[in-house]
Structures are given as structure tokens and as C-alpha cells.
Scaffold this motif. Structure first.
Motif, short mmCIF file in Angstrom:
data_model
loop_
_atom_site.label_atom_id
_atom_site.label_comp_id
_atom_site.label_asym_id
_atom_site.label_seq_id
_atom_site.Cartn_x
_atom_site.Cartn_y
_atom_site.Cartn_z
N ASP A 382 0.74 -1.21 0.15
CA ASP A 382 0.08 -0.03 0.08
C ASP A 382 0.70 1.24 -0.02
OD1 ASP A 382 0.98 -0.50 2.25
OD2 ASP A 382 -0.92 -0.06 3.66
N GLU A 383 1.97 1.17 -0.63
CA GLU A 383 2.93 2.37 -0.65
C GLU A 383 2.38 3.67 -1.59
OE1 GLU A 383 7.50 1.85 0.40
OE2 GLU A 383 7.00 0.98 -1.63
N PRO A 384 2.51 4.79 -1.34
CA PRO A 384 1.93 5.88 -2.14
C PRO A 384 2.47 5.65 -3.60
CG PRO A 384 2.78 6.86 -0.15
CD PRO A 384 3.22 5.32 -0.15
N ASP A 385 1.54 6.12 -4.59
CA ASP A 385 1.94 6.14 -6.06
C ASP A 385 3.30 6.67 -6.42
OD1 ASP A 385 -0.36 4.62 -6.36
OD2 ASP A 385 -1.30 6.27 -7.01
N ASP A 386 3.71 7.66 -5.73
CA ASP A 386 4.90 8.54 -5.97
C ASP A 386 6.10 7.58 -5.69
OD1 ASP A 386 4.44 8.84 -3.70
OD2 ASP A 386 5.14 11.03 -3.57
N VAL A 387 5.81 6.85 -4.51
CA VAL A 387 6.95 6.01 -4.01
C VAL A 387 7.36 4.87 -4.94
CG1 VAL A 387 7.81 4.59 -2.30
CG2 VAL A 387 6.72 6.86 -1.66
N LYS A 388 6.01 4.36 -5.35
CA LYS A 388 5.97 3.17 -6.14
C LYS A 388 6.66 3.45 -7.73
CE LYS A 388 1.76 0.75 -4.49
NZ LYS A 388 0.69 0.09 -4.66
N ALA A 389 6.33 4.73 -8.01
CA ALA A 389 7.16 5.36 -9.35
C ALA A 389 8.72 5.27 -9.29
CB ALA A 389 6.38 6.46 -9.70
N VAL A 390 8.96 5.80 -8.36
CA VAL A 390 10.25 5.90 -7.86
C VAL A 390 11.19 4.53 -7.83
CG1 VAL A 390 12.30 6.62 -6.22
CG2 VAL A 390 10.37 8.19 -6.51
N ARG A 391 10.54 3.62 -7.22
CA ARG A 391 10.96 2.25 -7.06
C ARG A 391 10.78 1.29 -8.50
NH1 ARG A 391 11.89 1.58 -1.62
NH2 ARG A 391 10.36 2.21 -0.33
N ARG A 392 10.01 1.64 -9.14
CA ARG A 392 9.91 1.29 -10.61
C ARG A 392 10.89 1.69 -11.57
NH1 ARG A 392 4.91 1.58 -10.65
NH2 ARG A 392 4.82 3.91 -11.92
N ALA A 393 11.13 3.09 -11.37
CA ALA A 393 12.26 3.65 -12.49
C ALA A 393 13.85 3.16 -12.00
CB ALA A 393 12.20 5.44 -11.97
N VAL A 394 13.86 3.00 -10.82
CA VAL A 394 15.15 2.53 -10.30
C VAL A 394 15.16 0.84 -10.94
CG1 VAL A 394 16.50 1.50 -8.13
CG2 VAL A 394 15.33 3.78 -8.18
N ARG A 395 14.16 0.13 -10.71
CA ARG A 395 14.41 -1.08 -11.13
C ARG A 395 14.36 -1.23 -12.55
NH1 ARG A 395 10.06 -2.42 -8.79
NH2 ARG A 395 8.52 -2.30 -10.25
N GLU A 396 13.53 -0.55 -13.30
CA GLU A 396 13.50 -0.84 -14.57
C GLU A 396 14.37 0.12 -15.42
OE1 GLU A 396 9.25 -0.43 -15.81
OE2 GLU A 396 8.71 -2.00 -14.59
N GLU A 397 14.60 1.33 -15.17
CA GLU A 397 15.57 2.23 -16.03
C GLU A 397 16.97 2.32 -15.39
OE1 GLU A 397 13.80 6.01 -16.13
OE2 GLU A 397 11.61 5.14 -16.10
N GLY A 398 17.20 1.67 -14.04
CA GLY A 398 18.81 1.74 -13.51
C GLY A 398 18.76 3.08 -13.10
N ARG A 399 17.93 3.81 -12.65
CA ARG A 399 18.19 5.00 -12.14
C ARG A 399 18.98 4.98 -10.56
NH1 ARG A 399 13.31 9.05 -13.13
NH2 ARG A 399 15.08 10.51 -12.10
N THR A 400 19.33 6.35 -10.17
CA THR A 400 19.74 6.23 -8.62
C THR A 400 19.18 7.28 -7.95
OG1 THR A 400 22.04 5.80 -9.56
CG2 THR A 400 22.02 6.79 -7.48
N VAL A 401 18.84 6.61 -6.62
CA VAL A 401 18.20 7.71 -5.76
C VAL A 401 19.30 8.36 -4.94
CG1 VAL A 401 16.46 7.78 -3.81
CG2 VAL A 401 16.19 5.96 -5.63
N PHE A 402 19.33 9.72 -5.01
CA PHE A 402 20.27 10.25 -4.40
C PHE A 402 19.99 10.83 -2.87
CE2 PHE A 402 21.67 10.50 -8.89
CZ PHE A 402 23.06 10.03 -8.50
N PRO A 403 20.28 10.54 -1.79
CA PRO A 403 19.50 10.93 -0.53
C PRO A 403 19.82 12.37 -0.06
CG PRO A 403 21.84 9.69 -0.27
CD PRO A 403 21.59 10.02 -1.70
N TYR A 404 18.66 12.80 0.58
CA TYR A 404 18.62 14.24 1.28
C TYR A 404 18.51 13.59 2.80
CZ TYR A 404 19.13 16.14 -3.41
OH TYR A 404 19.55 16.64 -4.54
N TYR A 405 19.27 14.42 3.69
CA TYR A 405 18.96 14.17 4.84
C TYR A 405 18.94 15.57 5.85
CZ TYR A 405 19.37 9.00 4.69
OH TYR A 405 19.16 7.87 4.79
N HIS A 406 18.59 15.49 6.89
CA HIS A 406 18.90 16.51 7.94
C HIS A 406 19.23 15.91 9.38
CE1 HIS A 406 14.75 15.38 8.92
NE2 HIS A 406 15.14 16.10 10.29
N LEU A 407 19.90 17.02 10.31
CA LEU A 407 20.22 16.70 11.28
C LEU A 407 19.20 17.23 12.37
CD1 LEU A 407 23.98 17.57 11.62
CD2 LEU A 407 22.82 15.24 11.06
#
Length: 449
Positions: A382-407
């Protein structure tokens, strides 16, 4: 091939065969005959592991007398202990071995004596008792409070006179500074406390002879959530690393910086300390490895200034603090990659390894029970659609998720900015600049080959 057949080979070939064997197999083979032992002894004792514990000195002296000529690497485990409570009624004979100056043999070894000039590699691995927990570590207490306040040269000297573990630190670094053979220095679990030795001309000269430097920095928490980066002393130590090390390493070719995973290094701002890399530092550097660091303007300026020098860049679990609300000068991954690319670098190897780029809070804070047999997070349906779209792009297109963090502004904890990470992924700027830089790096590698 049987041992009998091996023994008809020339000694030079036997040595080459032994080079392919794991250490355990070399040890086993060395026990089969006197000739094999004579061949393998120089291979078995290239690394000498020593400690400053008094109970280890007798056997160390025996090993050194027999095999010291073969040593090419010295690995020094420096055990640190809190000062004893003079009012304690405990009768523990083992405490005797925990106090006092470094043993004489250790002093000679880390200073470069009693070892062949071919011993070029020195590792110093700090082992604080109970990871600095408890009392006896200074005016206040242990844990993150060993670095509660920033220190100047005078207060450092006072602490070295009052606390044995601080005296051991300055004694070790003073002796290491006299070692004229060392070309590769690796520091593991570096306590975030400066020493008087680092302000001397001898130390600066020692750094000037190094070709390789690796620094792993200690970090912790107080058990109630507050991290090292909530103290002024820790942030000041990180900020001063350039003065302590990098500014003087004029012949350095390889640099490794490993910050504590829970206390990342980089950026200016609350709970942050900018990377201590200046454009004029390390003018012949060819390889840079950063782990657990925030990308920041100081890093960009350093890489731009070294565009015609650095050939390899390795980023392990590095982060962007863009839109974190804490860092005052954050940069996006696109800005970082683009700044490197437009400096026309000779870089021919780029490795960016992302350990974690969670897309939901559930992914970031999940427990072990939500992992599969391979240890990976089990994605809910039941993940949100935008999250599913990111995971699908990583899996099918070989894209990279570059992380953003805060302290966290109170505790200093490291938290993922999932919304920023997804938004940046959807915008593709980070991916486009990374791809463009990677293409240039591959062209450089092809031209060099």
C-alpha cells in the motif's frame, strides 16, 4: 599439485605460489617442513600487531627479536583507560596494567626504532574502555562529554597533565612524529581531542612526508539520544581537522576520511562542521575517499582546485543537506556533480555508493521483523503511488536515488528527508548531472587507457 611436486620448483616460483594463498593456508603450509617455513616466514610476519597493554610486552619482545626484520606494516592498538578513582576500595590487580605511560618497547616501535626502514605503513587503532562510557575521563564525565567544550592549545596542555589517557595520546603522537619511515598512516577510531603534538614543527614535517592518510573519527551518543554533534568540542574538532592534518600534507596522494555514521561531517550551520579541505591543501592528491559526509561548498571548491590532479573519487554513504533547515550552505547533488563536471576534471574513476535512501518513514524506521531472509526491507503493497513510481524507475531504468538528509536540531540524529529525495528524483536534475559527469569520467578513462 602435491607437496613433493612443489618442492622441485625454484624458490622464486614457490614464493609466487605462496602469494596466492590466504594467511591461514600459509600458516598451515609453513608447518609441513623446515624449507617451507624458511620460505614463508617473511610472508607470515609482514604485519606486526602490537598494543600498549603491559601484559603483551614480553611476547612482543620475543616476536620482534625473531621476526622484526620482515615487518612492513605496524598495527598499533592504543588502549585508553579512564583515570582510577583514588577513593575506590576495589582491589583489582588488573588495574595496574591499565595506567601509566606507554611501554618503552611501544615507544621505540611507533617512533620508527627497532623496525626495518621498509616498514612504511603505520595503523593506530584507538580502543577506549567501554567506548568512553563512565567516569574518570576528565573534568566532567564520559560518553559524548569527553568533548563537551572546545579547547585551545593551553587547555589541551592542562588536560594532558591532568588525565593519563590524554597524556598517552600526546605521548603517542609525539613519538609518531619522529618516525621518518612512515609513508602511509591509518587512524582508526580517532578520539575527537587535539593533542599538543599536533602544534609542533615535527608533526607538520611528519605529515609532509606522507603519501597516504586515512582518518576514521570516533562519534557517539549519551545513551539518551544526544549525539556528539550536539557538543561544541566535537564540532570544533571537525572544523579544525584541516589545521591538524590536511594543510600540512603537501605530498599526500591518497586521502580517506570516514566520519561517524551517526555524526556526519560537512556543511556549515547548526550541528554541522564544514569539511576542512582548502583549495591549497594536498596539491598532488590523486585519490579521495569520503564516507558518512555531507557534500558541501568546501568539498566543491577543493575538487575544482584539484580538477587536474585527482583521478579517483569515491563517495560512500554521503548525503546532501539541501532543504534541511539546519545547514546554512547546502548543495544539491545536481549542483555538486555539475560543479565537478564544468571544472573539466581529469577524473577517470567515480564511485558513488548509497547505503540508504529511504523513501518513506516506515522504510527508515522499520524493525528487523520487516526484513526478508536476505535482510532487505520488505516493501508493503500500500505504498503511495509516487513512491512506487520511484522504485519502478530504479528497477526498470537503472536510475539512482540520491539521498537528502537533515540533522535533528535537539539530538543531532540523522533523518532522511523523504519528500525532498522523491521531489529531486522526479525532477531528474540530480540524475542528469550525474550521468553527464559519469560520461566525462568514462571518456577520461578511455583516453588514459
Amino acid at each position: 599439485m602435491s607437496l613433493g611436486l612443489l618442492q622441485v620448483l625454484a624458490t622464486e616460483l614457490l614464493v609466487e605460489v605462496a602469494d596466492f594463498l590466504p594467511l591461514a593456508d600459509r600458516l598451515s603450509l609453513s608447518t609441513t617442513s623446515r624449507s617451507w617455513r624458511e620460505i614463508l616466514v617473511p610472508k607470515l610476519f609482514t604485519i606486526l600487531r602490537v598494543t600498549n597493554r603491559n601484559e603483551d610486552q614480553e611476547i612482543l619482545n620475543t616476536v620482534l627479536n625473531k621476526y622484526g626484520d620482515y615487518v612492513h606494516q605496524l598495527y598499533f592498538e592504543c588502549f585508553l583507560y579512564p583515570d582510577e578513582d583514588p577513593d575506590s576500595d576495589e582491589d583489582d590487580n588488573s588495574e595496574v596494567s591499565k595506567q601509566g605511560d606507554l611501554p618503552n618497547l611501544i615507544c621505540r616501535l611507533i617512533g620508527g626504532d627497532d623496525l626495518p626502514v621498509t616498514c612504511r605503513t603505520l595503523t593506530v587503532d584507538f580502543k577506549p574502555e567501554d567506548n568512553f562510557e563512565g567516569e574518570g575521563w576528565g573534568a566532567d564525565q564520559g560518553s559524548i562529554y569527553i568533548h563537551d567544550e572546545a579547547e585551545d592549545e593551553d587547555s589541551i596542555a592542562v588536560s594532558e597533565g591532568n588525565n593519563q589517557w590524554r597524556a598517552n595520546l600526546v605521548q603517542a603522537w609525539t613519538l609518531i612524529a619522529t618516525n621518518r619511515s612512515t609513508r602511509r598512516l591509518s587512524i582508526v577510531n580517532l578520539p575527537p581531542k587535539a593533542t599538543s603534538a599536533w602544534f609542533t614543527a615535527e608533526w607538520h614535517s611528519f605529515l609532509g612526508q606522507l603519501e597516504e592518510l586515512s582518518i576514521g573519527i570516533w562519534g557517539g551518543d549519551n545513551g539518551a539520544g544526544w549525539h556528539s554533534n550536539t557538543t561544541d568540542g566535537y564540532l570544533d574538532f571537525l572544523f579544525q581537522l584541516g589545521n591538524y592534518f590536511f594543510h600540512h600534507a603537501q605530498t599526500l596522494k591518497r586521502l580517506y576520511i570516514k566520519a561517524d555514521a551517526e555524526n556526519p561531517y560537512g556543511c556549515e550551520g547548526f550541528r554541522h562542521a564544514a569539511l576542512g579541505l582548502a583549495a591549497t591543501d594536498m596539491p598532488v592528491l590523486k585519490y579521495l575517499y569520503l564516507e558518512n559526509c555531507f557534500i558541501d561548498p568546501a568539498l566543491i571548491s577543493f575538487l575544482q582546485a584539484h580538477a587536474k590532479k585527482i583521478r579517483e573519487l569515491h563517495l560512500e554513504n554521503c548525503l546532501s543537506a539541501f532543504e534541511s533547515g539546519m545547514a546554512t550552505n547546502p548543495v544539491t547533488w545536481a549542483e555538486f556533480f555539475g560543479a565537478i563536471r564544468t571544472s573539466a576534471p581529469i577524473l577517470d574513476e567515480l564511485r558513488v555508493h548509497i547505503n540508504a535512501a529511504p523513501l518513506t518513514s516506515e522504510e527508515q524506521f522499520h524493525g528487523d521483523e520487516q526484513n526478508g531472509p536476505d535482510g532487505a526491507y520488505i516493501l508493503p503493497d500500500d505504498e503511495p503511488d509516487d513512491v512506487k513510481a520511484v522504485r519502478r524507475a530504479v528497477r526498470e531504468e537503472g536510475r539512482t536515488v540520491f539521498p537528502y538528509y537533515h540533522l535533528d536540531d535537539k539530538y543531532g540524529m540523522v533523518f532522511a528527508n523523504e519528500e525532498v529525495t522523491i521531489e529531486r528524483f522526479e525532477g531528474r536534475e540530480d540524475q542528469n548531472e550525474y550521468d553527464a559527469l559519469l560520461e566525462l569520467v568514462q571518456e577520461n578513462a578511455k583516453a588514459r587507457s
